[in-house]
Scaffold this motif. Structure first.
Motif, mmCIF file in Angstrom:
data_model
loop_
_atom_site.group_PDB
_atom_site.id
_atom_site.type_symbol
_atom_site.label_atom_id
_atom_site.label_comp_id
_atom_site.label_asym_id
_atom_site.label_seq_id
_atom_site.Cartn_x
_atom_site.Cartn_y
_atom_site.Cartn_z
ATOM 1 N N MET A 1 -1.671 -23.860 2.324
ATOM 2 C CA MET A 1 -2.131 -22.575 2.868
ATOM 3 C C MET A 1 -3.334 -22.081 2.062
ATOM 4 S SD MET A 1 -0.085 -18.952 3.231
ATOM 5 C CE MET A 1 1.079 -19.675 4.383
ATOM 6 N N LEU A 2 -4.382 -21.634 2.761
ATOM 7 C CA LEU A 2 -5.573 -21.116 2.104
ATOM 8 C C LEU A 2 -5.315 -19.698 1.612
ATOM 9 C CD1 LEU A 2 -8.576 -21.781 1.488
ATOM 10 C CD2 LEU A 2 -9.154 -20.595 3.619
ATOM 11 N N LYS A 3 -5.529 -19.474 0.327
ATOM 12 C CA LYS A 3 -5.293 -18.158 -0.250
ATOM 13 C C LYS A 3 -6.510 -17.254 -0.045
ATOM 14 C CE LYS A 3 -2.329 -19.967 -3.930
ATOM 15 N NZ LYS A 3 -2.134 -20.093 -5.395
ATOM 16 N N LYS A 4 -6.250 -16.009 0.329
ATOM 17 C CA LYS A 4 -7.341 -15.039 0.405
ATOM 18 C C LYS A 4 -7.858 -14.749 -0.999
ATOM 19 C CE LYS A 4 -6.974 -12.384 4.652
ATOM 20 N NZ LYS A 4 -6.981 -11.010 5.222
ATOM 21 N N ALA A 5 -9.144 -14.452 -1.084
ATOM 22 C CA ALA A 5 -9.744 -14.142 -2.376
ATOM 23 C C ALA A 5 -9.643 -12.654 -2.651
ATOM 24 C CB ALA A 5 -11.200 -14.590 -2.406
ATOM 25 N N PRO A 258 -8.962 -17.987 -6.726
ATOM 26 C CA PRO A 258 -10.015 -18.038 -5.701
ATOM 27 C C PRO A 258 -10.954 -16.839 -5.774
ATOM 28 C CG PRO A 258 -7.907 -17.433 -4.718
ATOM 29 C CD PRO A 258 -7.620 -17.813 -6.142
ATOM 30 N N TYR A 259 -12.199 -17.069 -5.401
ATOM 31 C CA TYR A 259 -13.200 -15.995 -5.325
ATOM 32 C C TYR A 259 -14.264 -16.405 -4.318
ATOM 33 C CZ TYR A 259 -15.595 -19.146 -8.602
ATOM 34 O OH TYR A 259 -16.145 -20.262 -9.195
ATOM 35 N N ILE A 260 -14.972 -15.419 -3.802
ATOM 36 C CA ILE A 260 -16.069 -15.646 -2.864
ATOM 37 C C ILE A 260 -17.365 -15.205 -3.536
ATOM 38 C CG2 ILE A 260 -17.080 -15.030 -0.637
ATOM 39 C CD1 ILE A 260 -14.566 -16.662 -0.317
ATOM 40 N N ALA A 267 -21.586 -19.216 -6.019
ATOM 41 C CA ALA A 267 -20.506 -20.180 -5.838
ATOM 42 C C ALA A 267 -19.247 -19.487 -5.355
ATOM 43 C CB ALA A 267 -20.227 -20.918 -7.146
ATOM 44 N N SER A 268 -18.480 -20.204 -4.536
ATOM 45 C CA SER A 268 -17.168 -19.741 -4.079
ATOM 46 C C SER A 268 -16.137 -20.791 -4.450
ATOM 47 C CB SER A 268 -17.152 -19.537 -2.559
ATOM 48 O OG SER A 268 -18.095 -18.578 -2.148
ATOM 49 N N SER A 269 -14.931 -20.342 -4.730
ATOM 50 C CA SER A 269 -13.835 -21.247 -5.054
ATOM 51 C C SER A 269 -12.659 -20.934 -4.131
ATOM 52 C CB SER A 269 -13.416 -21.094 -6.515
ATOM 53 O OG SER A 269 -12.394 -22.000 -6.859
ATOM 54 N N PHE A 270 -12.295 -21.918 -3.301
ATOM 55 C CA PHE A 270 -11.215 -21.751 -2.348
ATOM 56 C C PHE A 270 -10.013 -22.551 -2.829
ATOM 57 C CE2 PHE A 270 -15.308 -21.814 -0.095
ATOM 58 C CZ PHE A 270 -15.325 -20.536 0.439
ATOM 59 N N ILE A 271 -8.847 -21.944 -2.815
ATOM 60 C CA ILE A 271 -7.619 -22.607 -3.237
ATOM 61 C C ILE A 271 -6.765 -22.885 -2.004
ATOM 62 C CG2 ILE A 271 -5.602 -22.522 -4.732
ATOM 63 C CD1 ILE A 271 -8.122 -22.375 -6.340
ATOM 64 N N HIS A 272 -6.489 -24.164 -1.744
ATOM 65 C CA HIS A 272 -5.622 -24.561 -0.644
ATOM 66 C C HIS A 272 -4.459 -25.326 -1.234
ATOM 67 C CE1 HIS A 272 -4.140 -26.575 2.985
ATOM 68 N NE2 HIS A 272 -4.768 -25.640 3.671
ATOM 69 N N ASP A 273 -3.267 -24.695 -1.218
ATOM 70 C CA ASP A 273 -2.117 -25.228 -1.949
ATOM 71 C C ASP A 273 -2.528 -25.375 -3.420
ATOM 72 O OD1 ASP A 273 -0.508 -25.243 0.323
ATOM 73 O OD2 ASP A 273 -1.277 -27.191 0.938
ATOM 74 N N SER A 274 -2.504 -26.586 -3.987
ATOM 75 C CA SER A 274 -2.888 -26.751 -5.393
ATOM 76 C C SER A 274 -4.280 -27.332 -5.555
ATOM 77 C CB SER A 274 -1.870 -27.654 -6.111
ATOM 78 O OG SER A 274 -0.619 -27.019 -6.193
ATOM 79 N N PHE A 275 -5.013 -27.468 -4.453
ATOM 80 C CA PHE A 275 -6.327 -28.088 -4.504
ATOM 81 C C PHE A 275 -7.429 -27.028 -4.476
ATOM 82 C CE2 PHE A 275 -3.508 -31.344 -2.962
ATOM 83 C CZ PHE A 275 -3.945 -32.495 -3.602
ATOM 84 N N THR A 276 -8.533 -27.336 -5.121
ATOM 85 C CA THR A 276 -9.658 -26.416 -5.210
ATOM 86 C C THR A 276 -10.866 -26.997 -4.481
ATOM 87 O OG1 THR A 276 -8.931 -25.595 -7.366
ATOM 88 C CG2 THR A 276 -11.233 -25.196 -6.772
#
Length: 388
Positions: A1-5, A258-260, A267-276
């Motif tokens: 699941m993609l976490k909101k920033a 995560p951040y936008i 740069a933005s960092s998206f966290i999906h489950d344990s992956f970046t």
């Protein structure tokens, strides 16, 4: 699941003049270009709105020099962010003492900004001129007073040590002047000669000489001693805060949350489950503007998805920058294994050499090794990269 920033970074790529040491992306202020930039920023912000929590935990407007913008452009830019601000939002703007006045400070207060990061860098006019700053020592004091008079009670001062020709005595005096102002936060960075900067070119040509490592270490230890004795908490390699006033936005980076980031080079960092997955916009304001306004989505840039090994390495590396280090149970909860199992060579080697230490269940870098921490951090990343 993609976490909101919960955190948003805005890159304002404009400066009155480029400092000789700076490798952050920036161009000279141009009113027409700034207008198109703000319009494009609004477009990119709309794209990410659904991925941002509301209200946000932190907003950081950096650069460049955000306060180099004219009042109309700064008002329009900040106005787009008000809908993301709540009572608990830490809302920071970077400012150069040479670009602040009461009108801009009043606008920042009106827009609910509650934290200012002031780029002091030095309290000596000759050093400021030597590194290309547009302000004087006097303007640091004047800007700080204007901020206090306007009601700002959370101010950071940036300082740089190991400047060309700098003595330990002059560095100690800059620290003392910073402490006298009694800010809530101080960041102390060693000068680095980054490729593409004027200082890097001068160093390569033999026009500058880098301060010896031993002297840099003395300067760093002087900062730690001076600021801790003045009541600051040393909570990250380069950062010191009054109790309870750590920079919450930077903690997002160091905890690998995560951040936008919007704007050219952001740069933005998206966290999906344990992956970046990390996305970085192109370092070209005109190409970025054209892409955003022509609906060429996503804008030009680079995207990288980190595998589990690299995600674990980056998380551990960032947490080891923090003085309290990484808690064994936190790492295990997030990744389902211990950091000893994830990086057996790096952990065992540096524990044996003293580059790392265990304090209870926390893995940390001892204070006496902080100045050379990059050796430890690089080994962890290298070990992760070597794994299939």
């Amino acid at each position: 699941m993609l976490k909101k920033a919960d955190s948003l970074y805005i890159h304002v790529p404009f400066c009155v003049r480029k400092c000789k040491y700076c490798d952050f992306y920036s161009v000279s202020v141009d009113d027409e270009l700034v207008g198109r930039y703000v319009e494009a920023l609004e477009r990119e912000l709309q794209l990410y709105t659904g991925m941002l929590s509301r209200p946000l935990a932190t907003i950081y407007v950096g650069g460049g020099t955000p306060t180099s913008l004219s009042m109309p452009h700064l008002r329009r830019l900040l106005g787009n962010l008000k809908k993301f601000v709540g009572p608990g939002t830490e809302y920071t703007i970077e400012a150069n003492p040479g670009t602040l006045d009461n009108e801009k400070i009043g606008l920042c207060r009106f827009m609910n900004i509650n934290r200012v990061s002031l780029g002091a860098q030095s309290f000596h006019d000759d050093e400021l001129a030597g590194i290309g700053r547009i302000h004087t020592r006097r303007e640091i004091f004047d800007s700080f007073k204007m901020l206090r008079d306007a009601g700002f009670d959370n101010i950071n001062l940036d300082l740089i040590f190991a400047l060309p020709g700098q003595s330990l005595k002059k560095w100690r005096e800059s620290l003392r002047q910073a402490v006298r102002l009694s800010p809530e936060h101080i960041s102390c960075y060693a000068l680095s000669y980054e490729n593409g900067t004027e200082f890097h070119t001068q160093l390569s040509n033999g026009e500058l000489q880098e301060i010896e490592d031993e002297e840099q270490l003395r300067m760093y230890n002087t900062a730690i001693y001076t600021l801790i004795n003045a009541g600051f908490e040393h909570y990250e390699i380069s950062n010191f805060a009054r109790p309870g006033l750590r920079c919450r936005h930077n903690l997002v980076y160091w905890f690998n949350y995560p951040y936008i980031g919007i704007g050219p080079s952001a740069a933005s960092s998206f966290i999906h489950d344990s992956f970046t997955t990390r996305r970085t916009n192109i370092r070209d304001v005109r190409r970025w503007i054209s892409a955003m306004l022509d609906d060429s989505i996503p804008s030009p840039g680079e995207t990288e998805t980190l595998n589990m090994n690299m995600t674990m390495a980056e998380t551990l590396m960032l947490r080891l920058r923090m003085r309290e280090g990484m808690r064994l149970t936190n790492f295990g909860y997030r990744f389902g294994m211990s950091f000893e199992d994830a990086f057996p060579y790096s952990i065992s080697t540096h524990l044996a050499s003293g580059g790392l230490a265990m304090n209870g269940e926390k893995l940390m870098i001892p204070r006496e090794r902080l100045f050379v921490a990059n050796t430890v951090l690089a080994d962890i990343v290298h070990e992760a990269a070597e794994k299939k």
